[in-house]
Scaffold this active site. Structure first.
Site, PDB file in Angstrom:
ATOM      1  N   ASP A 181      13.955 103.478  35.623  1.00 25.42           N
ATOM      2  CA  ASP A 181      13.116 102.243  34.521  1.00 25.42           C
ATOM      3  C   ASP A 181      12.656 101.330  34.939  1.00 25.42           C
ATOM      4  OD1 ASP A 181      13.414 104.463  32.182  1.00 25.42           O
ATOM      5  OD2 ASP A 181      15.210 103.521  31.973  1.00 25.42           O
ATOM      6  N   LYS A 225      13.319 114.761  29.956  1.00 27.63           N
ATOM      7  CA  LYS A 225      13.781 113.925  30.840  1.00 27.63           C
ATOM      8  C   LYS A 225      13.962 114.359  31.467  1.00 27.63           C
ATOM      9  CE  LYS A 225      13.187 108.898  29.326  1.00 27.63           C
ATOM     10  NZ  LYS A 225      14.052 107.697  28.653  1.00 27.63           N
ATOM     11  N   GLN A 264      19.418 105.683  27.861  1.00 26.78           N
ATOM     12  CA  GLN A 264      18.220 105.491  27.217  1.00 26.78           C
ATOM     13  C   GLN A 264      18.654 104.613  26.214  1.00 26.78           C
ATOM     14  OE1 GLN A 264      16.330 107.720  27.282  1.00 26.78           O
ATOM     15  NE2 GLN A 264      15.102 106.808  25.345  1.00 26.78           N
TER      16      GLN A 264
END
Ligand code: NAP
Length: 295
Positions: free
Chosen positions: A122, A55, A99
């Site tokens: 997200d 990422k 994460q």
């Protein structure tokens, strides 16, 4: 026998990433804005370390500023929440993600709901989930939105299609169902308690499988001409002490039956990161009241 088309997630993701990078360059040149993406990694799970690294690499390639925060696996929930609160206030950061998975002492939903929803790239914050289902502006979850972009390309007329989603997680299955509904599909959301799953899948013009169960869906479960999106990532052992990744759909059996299918790897995975970059760019514009780029 149908000539089954391979849905090239790598190529479509590369195109989206190039579009995001071009828009980011314009944003910097015209407004002096550089979108910032920050990841928080708790612990040292090897797969999570790889995801976080890729990422960061992708955000730098898009012309973004990249920030990485790390906490030990034994950290308390309070420490993680305090870090999120600090990063919520950091003006350099437009996209903030934690994460997953998290260690057992930490409540995942409390963590997600502490992230400023305008930075929740997200798309898991309850406010963004509500926006997705109600039609209000929202940051959309990356994996399901990536699947939708692949589907729109493979099947230009989604409206009216029978869509079946296997898997009802908050991360993939449920938002996937919401997105397909928004695109006017007739949606069935199946899960581990669903009865007669093959009968359900054989109705599907569009089948999205996110069960985390290697080759759950057999060729005989498919409606001829279906478009199949395989979200599953399953590591299996192969002779020679090695392992490889396979999906939730028996890929070889689907050949000649499905009209199109995503490979694993190389299908959904690359789209997830591309959509994360897209969300970060959109968040950077939305937070400053700038017009949203049409990507
Ligand atoms: P999850 O939270 O474990 O959810 C799995 C879902 O599948 C659950 O709703 C479960 O039903 C259902 N399920 C499990 N076995 C089933 C069966 N035999 N028949 C019917 N339904 C079944 O997993 P997830 O986070 O949604 O992820 C799903 C898969 O996608 C995993 O392989 C994951 O690694 C992969 N993934 C890939 C990406 C990517 O970028 N490519 C991103 C995210 C996830 P119940 O609710 O009844 O338990």
């Amino acid at each position: 026998m149908l000539d089954t088309k391979l849905i090239d997630g790598k190529a479509q993701a590369a195109q989206l990433r190039a579009d995001v990078a071009a828009r980011a360059a314009t944003l910097k040149a015209e407004r002096g804005v550089v979108p910032g993406l920050c990841t928080i990694l708790v612990g040292e799970d090897p797969a999570s370390q790889i995801y976080v690294r890729s990422k960061a690499k992708a955000s730098i390639e898009a012309g973004f500023a990249s920030f990485e925060e790390k906490l030990p696996a034994a950290c308390s929930e309070a420490e993680l929440l305090a870090l999120i609160v600090r990063l919520n206030r950091d003006e350099r950061i437009d996209g903030l993600l934690v994460q997953l998975p998290l260690p057992p002492q930490i409540d995942r939903q409390r963590v997600i709901d502490t992230i400023d929803p305008t930075k929740d790239v997200d798309g898991f914050h309850v406010e963004n989930v509500g926006g997705l289902w109600s039609g209000a502006p929202a940051l959309l979850p990356c994996t399901p939105y990536g699947c939708l972009l692949l589907l729109r390309e493979a099947m230009p007329k989604l409206s009216g299609a029978e869509a079946v989603v296997i898997g009802r997680s908050n991360l993939v299955g449920k938002p996937m169902a919401a997105l397909l509904l928004r695109d006017d599909c007739t949606v069935t959301l199946a899960h581990s308690k669903s009865r007669a799953l093959p009968e359900i899948t054989r109705r599907a013009d569009v089948l999205v499988v996110a069960a985390g169960h290697a080759e759950l869906v057999r060729g005989a479960w498919l409606k001829p001409g279906a478009v199949v999106i395989d979200v599953g990532i399953n590591r299996i052992d192969v002779p020679g002490g090695k392992s490889r990744i396979i999906g939730d759909v028996a890929f070889t059996e689907a050949q000649g039956i499905a009209a199109a299918i995503t490979p694993v790897p190389g299908g959904v995975g690359p789209m997830t990161i591309a959509c994360l970059l897209r969300n970060t760019l959109l968040a950077a514009c939305a937070r400053r009241g700038l017009p949203l780029p049409p990507i």
